[in-house]
Design a protein around this motif. Structure first.
Motif, PDB file in Angstrom:
ATOM      1  N   VAL A  97       0.828  -1.216   0.000  1.00  0.00           N
ATOM      2  CA  VAL A  97       0.000   0.000   0.000  1.00  0.00           C
ATOM      3  C   VAL A  97       0.863   1.267   0.000  1.00  0.00           C
ATOM      4  N   LEU A  98       2.131   1.126   0.364  1.00  0.00           N
ATOM      5  CA  LEU A  98       3.033   2.288   0.465  1.00  0.00           C
ATOM      6  C   LEU A  98       3.675   2.650  -0.869  1.00  0.00           C
ATOM      7  N   LYS A 104       4.097   2.794 -15.714  1.00  0.00           N
ATOM      8  CA  LYS A 104       3.528   1.555 -16.238  1.00  0.00           C
ATOM      9  C   LYS A 104       2.460   0.956 -15.328  1.00  0.00           C
ATOM     10  N   ASN A 105       2.416   1.386 -14.088  1.00  0.00           N
ATOM     11  CA  ASN A 105       1.543   0.705 -13.122  1.00  0.00           C
ATOM     12  C   ASN A 105       0.858   1.666 -12.161  1.00  0.00           C
ATOM     13  N   LYS A 106      -0.457   1.508 -12.013  1.00  0.00           N
ATOM     14  CA  LYS A 106      -1.220   2.275 -11.027  1.00  0.00           C
ATOM     15  C   LYS A 106      -1.242   1.457  -9.740  1.00  0.00           C
ATOM     16  N   GLY A 111      -5.910   3.352  -5.914  1.00  0.00           N
ATOM     17  CA  GLY A 111      -7.180   2.659  -6.163  1.00  0.00           C
ATOM     18  C   GLY A 111      -8.301   3.383  -5.427  1.00  0.00           C
ATOM     19  N   PRO A 112      -9.556   3.317  -5.929  1.00  0.00           N
ATOM     20  CA  PRO A 112     -10.663   4.086  -5.341  1.00  0.00           C
ATOM     21  C   PRO A 112     -10.805   4.007  -3.811  1.00  0.00           C
ATOM     22  N   ALA A 174      -3.624  -1.132  -8.316  1.00  0.00           N
ATOM     23  CA  ALA A 174      -4.854  -0.438  -7.934  1.00  0.00           C
ATOM     24  C   ALA A 174      -6.080  -1.318  -8.146  1.00  0.00           C
ATOM     25  N   THR A 175      -6.046  -2.154  -9.185  1.00  0.00           N
ATOM     26  CA  THR A 175      -7.204  -3.005  -9.485  1.00  0.00           C
ATOM     27  C   THR A 175      -7.508  -3.980  -8.345  1.00  0.00           C
ATOM     28  N   GLU A 176      -6.489  -4.367  -7.587  1.00  0.00           N
ATOM     29  CA  GLU A 176      -6.695  -5.341  -6.505  1.00  0.00           C
ATOM     30  C   GLU A 176      -7.387  -4.736  -5.284  1.00  0.00           C
TER      31      GLU A 176
END
Length: 339
Positions: A97-98, A104-106, A111-112, A174-176
């Motif tokens: 999370v940090l 290339k990666n969000k 993430g929302p 972020a998708t996870e």
């Protein structure tokens, strides 16, 4: 795969030849790692005295950083506790999370459900202080777990020995964050979410007590205030004057940035007020209210409302259980970037 089933499989393999055991267990571990569930296998690798020789002053160093941050911002404890939960529920407590997003990666933090996370600078400051003390030794995941414990203790809650030895993960997506339990979840959705992480219904009720600290934005509980059901605008489980108060703060079509409500009436004190208010129809989230929909969960809520001591004991046990889920690979030098 549940913890129970995993251990049954593991015990079965122990009866085979040594080489077969090694090969089979390796393939299981490798398969679970691919699934992002390697944390199940390292739950017993942690130790409360992990840094006794390599970094004996790590805990006091982190505590002083958290204390200093709290003096400037009373919302820091709630932020650190929430950050730790959100870290552990995705890929285990691996500091993912940090990590910052890259071209290339969000990353998870964008993430929302995590956009409202804050106080990352506290972990940065703690990491800097710890690196000066013991270079390349203490993981960011351990620093976050210790800072979350300090957040609780320094807010008037219990203290406990945090098992240490987590490694930092290299993956953050972020998708996870869609896997995080949401504020509108019902009891079966919550139970399923916690069970997937080896946490029981008892853990669910105890860890929900973390909502004794902090603040919620209108968007996370609007569903209870407007158009709740076809014949009811407001969630009938909300106490009427409390619902009216929340509606004034969060009117329909609310556009006021950062409008919302404290999660209980003592939002900077770690106590059992959350459970008392829950029984009075003064909870904030649907997920909070759902704890009253089953007889066994309602009984636990009542027990914790009646005894701060019982709540603290259960919360500590569940925190140790949750925070012992880990699946990282390295000790990050900068908590925001992989090595």
């Amino acid at each position: 795969m549940s913890f129970k089933h995993h251990h049954q499989h593991y015990n079965f393999f122990l009866t085979s030849q040594k080489m077969a055991v090694k090969n089979t267990v390796f393939s299981i571990l490798f398969g679970l790692a691919i699934l992002g569930l390697a944390h199940i296998n390292t739950i017993n690798a942690l130790s409360s005295n992990y840094y006794d020789q390599t970094c004996p002053n790590v805990e006091s160093t982190i505590t002083s950083v958290v204390k200093k941050a709290m003096m400037n911002d009373r919302t820091v404890p709630a932020a650190l506790l929430r950050m730790h939960f959100h870290d552990c529920f995705i890929r285990g407590c691996d500091g993912s999370v940090l990590l910052n997003s890259t071209g290339k990666n969000k990353a998870e933090k964008d993430g929302p459900p995590n956009i409202s996370l804050h106080a990352f600078y506290v972990i940065d400051n703690a990491k800097k202080a710890v690196e000066a003390l013991c270079p390349k030794t203490v993981s960011c995941a351990d620093i976050l777990a210790l800072a979350a414990r300090d957040a609780v203790t320094l807010s008037g809650g219990p203290t406990w020995n945090v098992p240490k030895g987590r490694k930092d993960g290299r993956v953050s997506k972020a998708t996870e964050t869609r896997q995080l339990p949401g504020p509108t979840f019902n009891i079966s959705q919550l139970q399923q979410s916690f069970a997937q992480r080896g946490l029981s219904t008892n853990d669910l009720v105890a860890l929900s007590g973390g909502h004794t600290l902090g603040f919620a934005h209108c968007s996370s509980f609007q569903n209870r205030l407007h158009n709740f059901a076809s014949k009811q605008s407001v969630d009938p489980s909300l106490q009427s004057s409390f619902a009216a108060k929340l509606q004034r703060v969060c009117p329909a079509g609310n556009t006021v940035k950062n409008a919302g409500s404290n999660l209980d009436s003592t939002p900077t004190t770690f106590d059992n007020r959350y459970y008392k208010l829950l029984l009075q129809g003064k909870s904030i989230f649907s997920s909070d209210q759902s704890l009253l929909t089953l007889a066994n969960t309602k009984a636990m809520v009542t027990k914790f409302a009646n005894s701060k001591q019982e709540f603290e004991k259960a919360f500590v046990n569940s925190m140790i259980k949750m925070s012992s889920i880990n699946g990282g690979q390295e000790v990050r030098l900068d908590c925001r970037v992989v090595n």
